[in-house]
Design a protein around this motif. Structure first.
Motif, mmCIF file in Angstrom:
data_model
loop_
_atom_site.group_PDB
_atom_site.id
_atom_site.type_symbol
_atom_site.label_atom_id
_atom_site.label_comp_id
_atom_site.label_asym_id
_atom_site.label_seq_id
_atom_site.Cartn_x
_atom_site.Cartn_y
_atom_site.Cartn_z
ATOM 1 N N LEU A 58 -30.289 -2.330 1.952
ATOM 2 C CA LEU A 58 -29.844 -0.965 1.678
ATOM 3 C C LEU A 58 -30.572 0.054 2.556
ATOM 4 N N LEU A 59 -31.802 -0.233 2.946
ATOM 5 C CA LEU A 59 -32.503 0.647 3.891
ATOM 6 C C LEU A 59 -31.857 0.601 5.275
ATOM 7 N N LEU A 60 -31.432 -0.577 5.675
ATOM 8 C CA LEU A 60 -30.826 -0.731 6.999
ATOM 9 C C LEU A 60 -29.349 -0.366 7.012
ATOM 10 N N SER A 61 -28.721 -0.349 5.863
ATOM 11 C CA SER A 61 -27.285 -0.142 5.789
ATOM 12 C C SER A 61 -26.860 1.262 6.213
ATOM 13 N N LEU A 62 -27.664 2.262 5.932
ATOM 14 C CA LEU A 62 -27.302 3.631 6.309
ATOM 15 C C LEU A 62 -27.223 3.806 7.829
ATOM 16 N N PRO A 63 -28.265 3.477 8.590
ATOM 17 C CA PRO A 63 -28.119 3.625 10.043
ATOM 18 C C PRO A 63 -27.082 2.670 10.635
ATOM 19 N N LEU A 64 -26.943 1.483 10.051
ATOM 20 C CA LEU A 64 -25.943 0.550 10.567
ATOM 21 C C LEU A 64 -24.526 1.007 10.246
ATOM 22 N N GLY A 65 -24.344 1.718 9.128
ATOM 23 C CA GLY A 65 -23.029 2.263 8.803
ATOM 24 C C GLY A 65 -22.614 3.323 9.794
ATOM 25 N N ILE A 66 -23.557 4.135 10.203
ATOM 26 C CA ILE A 66 -23.259 5.150 11.222
ATOM 27 C C ILE A 66 -23.042 4.489 12.582
ATOM 28 N N TRP A 67 -23.831 3.468 12.870
ATOM 29 C CA TRP A 67 -23.697 2.753 14.139
ATOM 30 C C TRP A 67 -22.385 1.965 14.202
ATOM 31 N N SER A 68 -21.779 1.690 13.055
ATOM 32 C CA SER A 68 -20.526 0.921 13.046
ATOM 33 C C SER A 68 -19.397 1.654 13.760
ATOM 34 N N LEU A 69 -19.532 2.963 13.935
ATOM 35 C CA LEU A 69 -18.540 3.687 14.725
ATOM 36 C C LEU A 69 -18.551 3.238 16.185
ATOM 37 N N MET A 70 -19.709 2.800 16.659
ATOM 38 C CA MET A 70 -19.840 2.401 18.056
ATOM 39 C C MET A 70 -19.484 0.935 18.286
ATOM 40 N N ASP A 71 -19.903 0.069 17.375
ATOM 41 C CA ASP A 71 -19.729 -1.373 17.625
ATOM 42 C C ASP A 71 -18.772 -2.064 16.659
ATOM 43 N N ARG A 72 -17.968 -1.275 15.937
ATOM 44 C CA ARG A 72 -16.962 -1.796 14.998
ATOM 45 C C ARG A 72 -17.562 -2.641 13.893
ATOM 46 N N GLY A 73 -18.796 -2.379 13.532
ATOM 47 C CA GLY A 73 -19.431 -3.039 12.395
ATOM 48 C C GLY A 73 -20.062 -4.383 12.680
ATOM 49 N N SER A 74 -20.199 -4.768 13.938
ATOM 50 C CA SER A 74 -20.741 -6.102 14.224
ATOM 51 C C SER A 74 -22.224 -6.204 13.874
ATOM 52 N N ALA A 75 -23.002 -5.167 14.127
ATOM 53 C CA ALA A 75 -24.426 -5.214 13.763
ATOM 54 C C ALA A 75 -24.580 -5.237 12.247
ATOM 55 N N GLN A 76 -23.783 -4.451 11.551
ATOM 56 C CA GLN A 76 -23.842 -4.433 10.091
ATOM 57 C C GLN A 76 -23.406 -5.777 9.520
ATOM 58 N N ARG A 77 -22.447 -6.416 10.156
ATOM 59 C CA ARG A 77 -21.987 -7.728 9.716
ATOM 60 C C ARG A 77 -23.085 -8.773 9.882
ATOM 61 N N ARG A 78 -23.821 -8.721 11.000
ATOM 62 C CA ARG A 78 -24.908 -9.681 11.229
ATOM 63 C C ARG A 78 -26.041 -9.495 10.230
ATOM 64 N N VAL A 79 -26.391 -8.234 9.959
ATOM 65 C CA VAL A 79 -27.466 -7.963 8.998
ATOM 66 C C VAL A 79 -27.036 -8.375 7.597
ATOM 67 N N ALA A 80 -25.786 -8.109 7.235
ATOM 68 C CA ALA A 80 -25.291 -8.509 5.915
ATOM 69 C C ALA A 80 -25.296 -10.023 5.781
ATOM 70 N N PHE A 81 -24.958 -10.723 6.849
ATOM 71 C CA PHE A 81 -24.989 -12.183 6.790
ATOM 72 C C PHE A 81 -26.412 -12.696 6.631
ATOM 73 N N ALA A 82 -27.350 -12.080 7.333
ATOM 74 C CA ALA A 82 -28.742 -12.536 7.270
ATOM 75 C C ALA A 82 -29.386 -12.240 5.915
ATOM 76 N N LEU A 83 -29.112 -11.076 5.339
ATOM 77 C CA LEU A 83 -29.795 -10.689 4.106
ATOM 78 C C LEU A 83 -29.001 -10.984 2.836
ATOM 79 N N LEU A 84 -27.682 -10.980 2.918
ATOM 80 C CA LEU A 84 -26.856 -11.217 1.738
ATOM 81 C C LEU A 84 -26.190 -12.584 1.748
ATOM 82 N N ALA A 85 -26.340 -13.340 2.840
ATOM 83 C CA ALA A 85 -25.823 -14.700 2.995
ATOM 84 C C ALA A 85 -24.299 -14.773 2.959
#
Length: 139
Positions: free
Chosen positions: A19-46
């Motif tokens: 949840l700490l990383l989700s805010l900046p990654l949500g904003i960054w998803s405009l640039m990379d179509r959510g790929s960084a957020q998807r990788r972090v979600a996979f690593a932390l939420l399995a």
């Protein structure tokens, strides 16, 4: 998982980090179509969410609220368990009128009970925020 095992498992701490990383990654998803957020979600939420540019951004208001609530709760845990260290942080060190006062032992005991209650509650609140985040992002 039994209710009493959740706070001592790794799950609430992974959820806090997510949840700490989700805010900046949500904003960054405009640039990379959510790929960084998807990788972090996979690593932390399995699990891999079905994120897109707009779904990641749609979760930003929830990320702001969850960041404020989780920050307040974790701060409550730390400040109540470390009650005698409050003067070192610039807070009022007078425990004569504090809950459990007029002795330091009584004030610390009462505040430590509050800290443990916050610790138990924050685990379940984070679980709820992550479940809501999963619904918004199309998990």
């Amino acid at each position: 998982m039994p209710w009493w095992k959740l706070p001592i498992s790794a799950e609430p701490y992974r959820y806090t980090l997510f949840l700490l990383l989700s805010l900046p990654l949500g904003i960054w998803s405009l640039m990379d179509r959510g790929s960084a957020q998807r990788r972090v979600a996979f690593a932390l939420l399995a699990r891999t969410p079905a994120l897109s540019r707009w779904r990641g951004l749609a979760a930003v208001p929830l990320d702001l609220v969850s960041l404020a609530v989780a920050g307040y709760c974790w701060l409550g845990v730390v400040l109540n368990l470390a009650y005698p260290a409050r003067p070192l942080l610039g807070m009022n060190g007078d425990y004569a009128d504090a809950w459990g006062g007029p002795t330091l032992a009584g004030a610390w005991a009462v505040h430590a009970l509050g800290g443990v209650a916050f610790w138990l509650a924050v685990s379940w609140m984070l679980r709820g925020y992550v479940a809501l985040w999963r619904r918004i992002t199309g998990y």
